[in-house]
Motif scaffolding. Structure first.
Motif, mmCIF file in Angstrom:
data_model
loop_
_atom_site.group_PDB
_atom_site.id
_atom_site.type_symbol
_atom_site.label_atom_id
_atom_site.label_comp_id
_atom_site.label_asym_id
_atom_site.label_seq_id
_atom_site.Cartn_x
_atom_site.Cartn_y
_atom_site.Cartn_z
ATOM 1 N N LEU A 1 8.351 -2.079 -9.040
ATOM 2 C CA LEU A 1 8.928 -3.431 -9.115
ATOM 3 C C LEU A 1 8.528 -4.189 -7.855
ATOM 4 C CD1 LEU A 1 12.545 -2.478 -10.316
ATOM 5 C CD2 LEU A 1 10.500 -2.957 -11.710
ATOM 6 N N GLU A 2 7.917 -5.337 -8.043
ATOM 7 C CA GLU A 2 7.379 -6.082 -6.905
ATOM 8 C C GLU A 2 7.899 -7.523 -6.912
ATOM 9 O OE1 GLU A 2 5.547 -5.838 -4.064
ATOM 10 O OE2 GLU A 2 5.697 -8.020 -3.971
ATOM 11 N N VAL B 1 -5.609 -13.019 3.118
ATOM 12 C CA VAL B 1 -4.491 -13.709 3.760
ATOM 13 C C VAL B 1 -4.259 -13.056 5.118
ATOM 14 C CG1 VAL B 1 -2.096 -14.437 3.528
ATOM 15 C CG2 VAL B 1 -3.590 -14.386 1.539
ATOM 16 N N TYR C 1 -3.302 -17.780 10.759
ATOM 17 C CA TYR C 1 -4.745 -17.735 10.472
ATOM 18 C C TYR C 1 -5.191 -19.079 9.903
ATOM 19 C CZ TYR C 1 -3.713 -12.861 11.051
ATOM 20 O OH TYR C 1 -3.278 -11.675 11.583
ATOM 21 N N THR D 1 3.666 -9.755 10.544
ATOM 22 C CA THR D 1 2.326 -9.169 10.420
ATOM 23 C C THR D 1 2.416 -7.676 10.709
ATOM 24 O OG1 THR D 1 1.374 -11.242 11.156
ATOM 25 C CG2 THR D 1 -0.060 -9.330 11.245
ATOM 26 N N ALA E 1 9.945 0.889 -0.887
ATOM 27 C CA ALA E 1 8.660 0.740 -0.172
ATOM 28 C C ALA E 1 8.468 -0.713 0.247
ATOM 29 C CB ALA E 1 7.509 1.210 -1.064
ATOM 30 N N GLY F 1 0.063 -0.312 10.174
ATOM 31 C CA GLY F 1 -1.324 -0.494 9.763
ATOM 32 C C GLY F 1 -1.553 0.255 8.467
ATOM 33 N N ILE F 2 -2.774 0.147 7.962
ATOM 34 C CA ILE F 2 -3.097 0.713 6.651
ATOM 35 C C ILE F 2 -2.905 2.229 6.638
ATOM 36 C CG2 ILE F 2 -5.045 1.079 5.071
ATOM 37 C CD1 ILE F 2 -5.929 -1.828 5.824
ATOM 38 N N TYR G 1 -9.717 6.078 9.281
ATOM 39 C CA TYR G 1 -8.318 6.415 8.969
ATOM 40 C C TYR G 1 -8.307 7.625 8.029
ATOM 41 C CZ TYR G 1 -5.934 1.999 10.459
ATOM 42 O OH TYR G 1 -5.376 0.964 11.148
ATOM 43 N N PHE H 1 -6.632 -12.186 8.870
ATOM 44 C CA PHE H 1 -7.893 -11.457 9.067
ATOM 45 C C PHE H 1 -7.576 -9.977 8.989
ATOM 46 C CE2 PHE H 1 -10.864 -9.060 11.711
ATOM 47 C CZ PHE H 1 -11.965 -9.240 10.893
ATOM 48 N N LEU I 1 0.824 -1.214 0.000
ATOM 49 C CA LEU I 1 0.000 0.000 0.000
ATOM 50 C C LEU I 1 0.856 1.262 0.000
ATOM 51 C CD1 LEU I 1 -2.925 -0.890 2.453
ATOM 52 C CD2 LEU I 1 -2.617 -1.465 0.043
ATOM 53 N N ALA I 2 2.009 1.216 0.671
ATOM 54 C CA ALA I 2 2.874 2.401 0.714
ATOM 55 C C ALA I 2 3.434 2.693 -0.675
ATOM 56 C CB ALA I 2 4.007 2.190 1.716
ATOM 57 N N GLY I 3 3.963 1.648 -1.340
ATOM 58 C CA GLY I 3 4.561 1.830 -2.659
ATOM 59 C C GLY I 3 3.524 2.274 -3.687
ATOM 60 N N GLY J 1 -9.015 -5.984 8.268
ATOM 61 C CA GLY J 1 -10.129 -5.062 8.143
ATOM 62 C C GLY J 1 -9.537 -3.663 8.134
ATOM 63 N N GLU K 1 4.906 1.671 6.229
ATOM 64 C CA GLU K 1 4.227 1.867 7.506
ATOM 65 C C GLU K 1 5.239 2.138 8.629
ATOM 66 O OE1 GLU K 1 2.487 -1.858 8.857
ATOM 67 O OE2 GLU K 1 4.508 -2.700 9.001
HETATM 68 C C1 LIG Z 1 -2.418 -10.736 8.567
HETATM 69 C C2 LIG Z 1 -2.393 -9.251 8.642
HETATM 70 C C3 LIG Z 1 -3.439 -8.573 9.177
HETATM 71 C C4 LIG Z 1 -3.409 -7.195 9.228
HETATM 72 N N1 LIG Z 1 -4.499 -6.555 9.678
HETATM 73 C C5 LIG Z 1 -4.560 -5.225 9.572
HETATM 74 C C6 LIG Z 1 -5.744 -4.542 9.865
HETATM 75 O O1 LIG Z 1 -6.744 -5.179 10.179
HETATM 76 N N2 LIG Z 1 -5.747 -3.176 9.774
HETATM 77 C C7 LIG Z 1 -4.649 -2.472 9.400
HETATM 78 O O2 LIG Z 1 -4.723 -1.241 9.338
HETATM 79 N N3 LIG Z 1 -3.493 -3.104 9.090
HETATM 80 C C8 LIG Z 1 -3.426 -4.452 9.165
HETATM 81 N N4 LIG Z 1 -2.296 -5.098 8.839
HETATM 82 C C9 LIG Z 1 -1.109 -4.307 8.522
HETATM 83 C C10 LIG Z 1 -1.120 -3.813 7.066
HETATM 84 O O3 LIG Z 1 -1.298 -4.908 6.222
HETATM 85 C C11 LIG Z 1 0.218 -3.140 6.826
HETATM 86 O O4 LIG Z 1 0.299 -2.013 7.655
HETATM 87 C C12 LIG Z 1 0.413 -2.635 5.405
HETATM 88 O O5 LIG Z 1 -0.010 -3.573 4.474
HETATM 89 C C13 LIG Z 1 1.880 -2.297 5.213
HETATM 90 O O6 LIG Z 1 2.063 -1.820 3.909
HETATM 91 P P1 LIG Z 1 3.513 -1.479 3.367
HETATM 92 O O7 LIG Z 1 3.339 -1.041 1.973
HETATM 93 O O8 LIG Z 1 4.195 -0.555 4.320
HETATM 94 O O9 LIG Z 1 4.335 -2.851 3.452
HETATM 95 P P2 LIG Z 1 4.117 -4.276 2.749
HETATM 96 O O10 LIG Z 1 2.692 -4.603 2.625
HETATM 97 O O11 LIG Z 1 4.989 -5.213 3.499
HETATM 98 O O12 LIG Z 1 4.677 -4.074 1.285
HETATM 99 C C14 LIG Z 1 6.012 -4.222 0.965
HETATM 100 C C15 LIG Z 1 6.102 -4.774 -0.447
HETATM 101 O O13 LIG Z 1 7.464 -4.790 -0.839
HETATM 102 C C16 LIG Z 1 7.694 -5.991 -1.553
HETATM 103 N N5 LIG Z 1 9.123 -6.283 -1.483
HETATM 104 C C17 LIG Z 1 9.842 -6.613 -0.384
HETATM 105 N N6 LIG Z 1 11.114 -6.775 -0.701
HETATM 106 C C18 LIG Z 1 11.223 -6.525 -2.035
HETATM 107 C C19 LIG Z 1 12.305 -6.545 -2.935
HETATM 108 N N7 LIG Z 1 13.546 -6.829 -2.538
HETATM 109 N N8 LIG Z 1 12.055 -6.246 -4.243
HETATM 110 C C20 LIG Z 1 10.799 -5.939 -4.664
HETATM 111 N N9 LIG Z 1 9.744 -5.925 -3.842
HETATM 112 C C21 LIG Z 1 9.955 -6.215 -2.546
HETATM 113 C C22 LIG Z 1 6.847 -7.018 -0.816
HETATM 114 O O14 LIG Z 1 6.643 -8.194 -1.585
HETATM 115 C C23 LIG Z 1 5.587 -6.211 -0.555
HETATM 116 O O15 LIG Z 1 4.703 -6.310 -1.628
HETATM 117 C C24 LIG Z 1 -2.278 -6.489 8.788
HETATM 118 C C25 LIG Z 1 -1.198 -7.167 8.267
HETATM 119 C C26 LIG Z 1 -1.254 -8.548 8.171
HETATM 120 C C27 LIG Z 1 -0.105 -9.278 7.561
#
Ligand SMILES: Cc1cc2nc3c(=O)[nH]c(=O)nc-3n(C[C@H](O)[C@H](O)[C@H](O)COP(=O)(O)OP(=O)(O)OC[C@H]3O[C@@H](n4cnc5c(N)ncnc54)[C@H](O)[C@@H]3O)c2cc1C
Length: 429
Positions: free
Chosen positions: A30-31, A52, A277, A368, A248, A401-402, A61, A54, A11-13, A56, A395
């Motif tokens: 790039l993912e 993947v 889960y 998580t 990101a 979190g989201i 927010y 639970f 979500l950040a990227g 929400g 994050e």
């Molecule tokens: C099971 C679970 C339940 C959750 N429940 C909630 C909730 O209910 N409410 C809430 O607000 N938040 C929840 N969260 C937290 C929320 O999912 C995260 O805060 C948010 O998704 C983080 O986003 P991000 O972009 O910072 O990181 P990430 O989602 O970790 O994204 C990082 C991305 O970088 C990619 N990446 C990593 N290394 C590389 C590399 N070397 N090259 C290319 N790509 C790479 C990864 O594959 C990933 O796609 C939950 C998380 C989990 C796992």
């Protein structure tokens, strides 16, 4: 040369990429994995769409309100109440009596709360409603346990109410997590809903990624800052160049890509809290509640349980139910053993009918969230990094979190675009 490469389609990227694209930049994402959304994604198993984990989203927010079109996500809102599962299958319903009147009798009689606790809850709610959410998140900190005891809550309410309710959310059974974060999340619950897109959580990244150039199955292994740009090294030996790069990824990978740096405010590995889960199919749901069920016992593997049923017609076959049981941590036992333990605990809730449940999948998620102990905010990294022209979105710059992910994407893009207004927005706003 591409203007900007974003590493990671979480979500950040995605938020950084769409903000930069809207500002007229050429952007490539790039993912590493085969899906959008990082930790927010859904998969198909046997006719069911499983998120993947639970997941929400708090509709309150602020960053979600800015970035997401709620109507297009077709959100299903959970009831603003929860069932506390006690000894011998006893269940107590507690929640916001104004928005879920069915919770009122439980609010008044729940064994988890003493008469004094109820008065203190009312005072706390009034206090939280009077302050902006971001002010609560950025207020002086201590552990949630110290804070709640200081307010006058009983030890019993900490064990039987606050641990399942807040500890379950931040994966911390000891309530050592930041009290500022507790106040922020409580405010989110008081001023909005927990909601899930009807078609699954992957609708959120899908919406963010519309029109973006995202290359899946592309792992970045290193970054080289050079005059006039950055070279991005790929697994398998390939390279890409961009004028600027946004890293990101999760904080542990970012620390590796950027090199561990001295000083608290640099991106660095922050550790991980894991969770597991279990998804079960039921030919008939064992209950009809659209409320979160919380294990209010200080023992057992179960953390939270939620049933998806007819409100999610594309995810659950007609008449059937889908149960998601979350378990504390990532237990080092086989799926069969874990399943037997979880069914054993669910038997106390639902009786012998648990035999009707069919295990669809077990998701073990070692990362998580990152731990957010009291005072953690003082050590958060910013969006610039020690490498020239490389920025950080995650994050890990705000809260796990989201909201944290979306706002970090906005701010990393703002750092590149020189948008001081966005950069000066307080954390959590
Ligand atoms: C099971 C679970 C339940 C959750 N429940 C909630 C909730 O209910 N409410 C809430 O607000 N938040 C929840 N969260 C937290 C929320 O999912 C995260 O805060 C948010 O998704 C983080 O986003 P991000 O972009 O910072 O990181 P990430 O989602 O970790 O994204 C990082 C991305 O970088 C990619 N990446 C990593 N290394 C590389 C590399 N070397 N090259 C290319 N790509 C790479 C990864 O594959 C990933 O796609 C939950 C998380 C989990 C796992």
């Amino acid at each position: 040369m591409t203007d900007i490469i974003v590493v990671g389609a979480g979500l950040a990227g995605l938020t950084a990429a769409r903000t930069l694209k809207r500002a007229g930049k050429t952007v490539q994402v790039l993912e590493r994995s085969g899906h959008l959304g990082g930790r927010v994604w859904s998969k198909q198993v046997d006719g069911y769409t499983l998120d993947v984990g639970f997941l929400g989203m708090f509709t309150a927010y602020p960053a979600a309100q800015r970035q997401l079109e709620y109507e297009a996500l077709d959100l299903v809102r959970l009831r603003p109440s929860a069932v506390l599962r006690q000894e011998e299958g006893r269940a107590e319903l507690v929640g916001d009596p104004l928005r879920d009147p069915a919770a009122l009798p439980g609010d008044l009689s729940a064994a988890a709360l003493t008469a004094t606790d109820r008065v203190v809850v009312a005072k706390l709610v009034a206090q939280l409603l009077a302050e902006p959410a971001h002010a609560l998140l950025n207020s002086p900190d201590q552990t949630t346990r110290e804070y709640l005891l200081g307010l006058g809550f009983s030890q019993r309410s900490l064990e039987r109410f606050f641990t399942p309710f807040f500890g379950g959310l931040v994966l911390d059974r000891q309530l050592q997590t930041s009290a500022a974060l507790f106040r922020y999340y409580f405010k989110m619950l008081l001023t909005g809903d927990v909601a899930i897109p009807r078609a699954g959580m992957s609708e959120i990244p899908r919406q963010l990624a519309q029109g973006l150039d995202v290359q899946l199955h592309t792992t970045v292994t290193g970054l080289r800052a050079e005059p006039g740009g950055v070279t991005v090294q790929l697994e398998g030996g390939g390279e890409r160049r961009a004028a600027q790069v946004v890293v990101a990824t999760d904080p542990n990978t970012a620390a590796h890509l950027l090199g561990e740096q001295p000083g608290e405010a640099r991106p660095r590995a922050r550790g991980s809290l894991g969770s597991t889960y279990l998804h079960y199919a039921a030919a008939q749901p064992l209950e009809r509640q659209r409320r979160l069920q919380l294990n209010a016992l200080p023992t057992g593997q179960l953390n939270q349980v939620f049933w998806l049923q007819e409100e999610f017609p594309n995810r659950v076959p007609e008449g059937h139910g889908l149960l998601i049981a979350s378990v504390w941590g990532v237990p080092d036992v086989s799926d069969a053993e874990l399943n037997a333990q979880v069914l054993g605990e669910l038997r106390a809730w639902y009786g012998p009918r648990v035999e009707e449940l069919r295990l669809l999948a077990v998701d073990r998620i070692p990362h998580t969230q990152f731990p957010q102990p009291a005072g953690y905010a003082a050590t958060l990294p910013g969006h610039s990094t020690p490498l020239p022209n490389v920025f950080f979105a995650s994050e890990a710059t705000s809260l796990s979190g989201i909201q944290g992910a979306l706002e970090s994407g906005e701010k990393a893009a703002a750092a590149i675009l020189g948008d001081l207004e966005v950069l000066s927005r307080p954390r959590g706003a």
